[in-house]
Design a protein around this motif. Structure first.
Motif, PDB file in Angstrom:
ATOM      1  N   TYR A  45       0.575  -1.115   0.294  1.00  0.00           N
ATOM      2  CA  TYR A  45       0.291  -0.274  -0.511  1.00  0.00           C
ATOM      3  C   TYR A  45       0.802   1.128  -0.291  1.00  0.00           C
TER       4      TYR A  45
ATOM      5  N   GLU B 260     -11.738   0.890   1.259  1.00  0.00           N
ATOM      6  CA  GLU B 260     -10.774  -0.044   1.482  1.00  0.00           C
ATOM      7  C   GLU B 260     -10.827  -1.030   1.777  1.00  0.00           C
TER       8      GLU B 260
ATOM      9  N   ASP C 119     -13.212  -3.525  -0.234  1.00  0.00           N
ATOM     10  CA  ASP C 119     -11.913  -3.491  -1.305  1.00  0.00           C
ATOM     11  C   ASP C 119     -11.049  -4.782  -1.270  1.00  0.00           C
TER      12      ASP C 119
ATOM     13  N   TYR D 100      -9.001   0.392  -7.102  1.00  0.00           N
ATOM     14  CA  TYR D 100      -8.119  -0.223  -5.927  1.00  0.00           C
ATOM     15  C   TYR D 100      -6.695  -0.371  -6.800  1.00  0.00           C
TER      16      TYR D 100
END
Length: 634
Positions: A168, A444, A447, A612
């Motif tokens: 990330y 998030e 996802d 994403y």
């Protein structure tokens, strides 16, 4: 091997891609009482110890047969789905410097992310322990998700059925958000300093010797989300688009277009839709949002701009591009820039797929065009009769046909093969419920859960999900069949998502048009190819002629590689790989990852995929720019 002619249309794949086989669920014992946190903690301790040890073979004992470790940039600089303990071990041992993953821990940042008992299948019959994870690698940090099941063949030991890891952020190069947000002002005496507006104009226009590191072609959801991510990583980025305004790629589409995906699934990075936003977004409203999004996030966009020349220097690893830009004043300027990366973000479907049929130039009706060129039907006068034919039976075909019907036309849909149809309510409730819904998890988190499911396992889950949608839509499907409309259940009976990933189309999310077909208000011509376009309509291979004043071809789009060839020429097109469809591991080919040509990237997909994968593409580019990653790195 089956020939192309023998493959049913619902099992068709993008040329060169793989027909993904659905995964199988292991036999597991029933769970009565278990401490989920203790199970996850013990497994992670064993996993981290095995991963850091000299002999990685101990990792093998922690994964079930038929398991998968899905990874996005944490293990390698690519997207991988490693199926089975032997494949996982082989990959880890092949890494030049060992595993890049340093440690994986339970994510204790929120109570909703703690380990819990959860089903790994759609029906809720295969249960285990699931947990959100935090991931640290040699160069970055990320998140993950694990699903643990008991191995009945090994004394009911808890082992991983799926492990997901994704990067990330890069250490030392975190986004300029939250605690890293910009200060916004430099206090003190600085004669001649420019204010925000002046600096913004200079940056947007790349005045002086300013140059973008990244050039993005296309100001749709792909271009905007990727530029937003790059901006937060301090990578100078310029979007160019041939349209006069941001959002015109949606604004200029057919009159009645409304998104088929719900708002909870469609949020953009950093600025989610507000709480009053409608569940389904009309195209013009989305266009306005895109325009505002670009301004709010300070994205550099040149509208009314075309790329007229592009050359790549392999030695310098740099492009030389020539752009022709019509400015707001009406003046036209030519600029030459030298980005190190070009992202083609003109839509994952590429150029429109318009069939070449004998007699097209002889059509005497009012309109013959592709659905992407169709702006909407015109209301016919009372007593007037006009006939329309829509060739194609997926989302666009149905929307266009319904538009014609609502404006008084006699309408026929030409359906040459079969279509997967699900009602909007039942289909989306089943497929997205629990993740993307009002009161659901944070976007998030949703996802992360969705992406943590390897596509072969997602296909297996969606076989059961599709069966449930079919049960709920029984009346709708029966009516369509009676009306002569041919239905299928998608590849291997796995429904919509698999059709989308496998071939990019072949489905319809129904919001009312199917009932018009059932009621006979929209007619169906099924199973016949068009032999010739006549001056007054279409001649089919069965000899029937359907008369028409307007003919719309809702026949889909070409592969993005064709768009790249058209814009950048044959040399680049031969170096890049085909786009979309599954590779041998079940990951989507070429999109959002290295294309085969240094400095050139493909980016597209629906709003959720763009939200994403924009982070992952931006991280790859940032890592290259900081010398952390080389294009040739595995």
């Amino acid at each position: 091997m089956a020939t192309a002619a023998a493959i049913q249309s619902y099992n068709r794949v993008e040329p060169g891609s793989n027909q993904l086989a659905p995964a199988s669920y292991p036999d597991t014992g029933a769970i009565s009482s278990v401490d989920a946190n203790a199970v996850a903690t013990e497994w992670l301790e064993s996993f981290n110890q095995a991963l850091s040890g000299p002999d990685l073979s101990a990792v093998k004992q922690l994964f079930l047969q038929g398991s998968c470790w899905r990874d996005q940039l944490a293990l390698s600089w690519d997207y991988r789905s490693l199926y089975g303990p032997d494949t996982i071990i082989s990959f880890l041992k092949s890494a030049a410097n060992g595993s890049r993953v340093v440690s994986i821990k339970i994510d204790s940042s929120d109570a909703t992310r703690k380990p819990s008992i959860a089903a790994v299948d759609f029906k809720g019959k295969v249960n285990g322990v699931a947990s959100f994870l935090t991931v640290e690698t040699d160069v970055g940090r990320g998140r993950g998700f694990v699903r643990l099941l008991q191995d009945t063949l090994d004394d009911n030991k808890w082992k991983a059925f799926t492990l997901f890891t994704a990067m990330y952020e890069l250490k030392g190069h975190e986004e300029t958000t939250g605690g890293n947000r910009p200060h916004g002002v430099d206090h003190g005496g600085q004669p001649g300093r420019k204010n925000w507006q002046e600096r913004r104009i200079a940056t947007e226009n790349y005045e002086g010797d300013l140059e973008p590191t990244v050039l993005i072609l296309g100001a749709g959801q792909g271009g905007l989300t990727t530029a937003a991510r790059l901006h937060q990583l301090k990578v100078p980025t310029l979007i160019v688009d041939k349209n006069p305004r941001v959002g015109d790629n949606w604004r200029n589409r057919y009159h009645q277009l409304v998104l088929h995906d719900p708002v909870w699934y469609d949020h953009l990075p950093y600025v989610p839709f507000p709480s009053h936003w409608p569940i389904f977004t009309p195209k013009d409203k989305l266009a306005e949002w895109f325009e505002s999004y670009a301004r709010l996030l300070e994205l550099n966009v040149w509208n009314s701009t075309t790329l007229t020349d592009a050359k790549w220097d392999d030695e310098k690893r740099q492009w030389t591009v020539t752009l022709t830009r019509k400015k707001a004043s009406g003046a036209v300027e030519t600029r030459t820039l030298h980005p190190r990366h070009v992202i083609l973000a003109t839509g994952h479907c590429g150029e429109m797929k318009m069939p070449l049929i004998k007699g097209m130039d002889d059509f005497k009706g009012d309109k013959l065009c592709h659905s992407s060129e169709f702006r909407g039907a015109e209301q016919i006068s009372e007593g007037q009769t006009k006939r329309a034919i829509v060739v194609g039976s997926c989302n666009s075909g149905h929307d266009v046909a319904q538009d014609f019907y609502e404006h008084g036309y006699d309408v026929t849909i030409v359906q040459r093969s079969s279509t997967y149809v699900m009602s909007s309510k039942n289909g989306l409730d089943v497929l997205l419920g629990g993740l993307y819904e009002e009161g659901g998890p944070e976007t998030e988190d949703a996802d992360l859960i969705f992406m943590s499911i390897p596509n072969a396992m997602l296909k297996r889950m969606h076989q059961d999900a599709t069966a449930e949608i079919t049960r709920r839509d029984e009346t709708l499907r029966k009516g369509l069949k009676q009306a002569g409309f041919s239905l299928d259940d998608g590849p291997d009976d796995a429904g919509l998502f698999m059709k989308y990933f496998q071939r990019g189309g072949g489905f319809h999310i129904d919001a009312g048009c199917s009932q018009l077909i059932i009621d006979g208000k929209i007619k169906i011509k099924q199973g016949q190819e068009i032999k010739e376009v006549k001056p007054n309509g279409l001649l089919f291979t069965d000899g029937e002629v359907l008369e028409a004043d307007e003919i719309i071809f809702a026949t889909g789009y070409e592969n993005m590689r064709g768009t790249a060839r058209k814009i950048f020429g044959n040399e680049l097109a031969e170096r890049v790989k085909d786009v979309w469809g599954f590779d041998q591991e079940g990951e989507v080919r070429t999109m959002w990852r290295r294309s085969g040509h240094p400095g050139f990237w493909f980016f597209g997909g629906n709003l959720a995929l763009c939200r994403y994968y924009s982070r992952l593409l931006a991280l790859q580019i940032k890592a290259m720019e900081e010398g952390i990653m080389q294009y040739e790195n595995p």
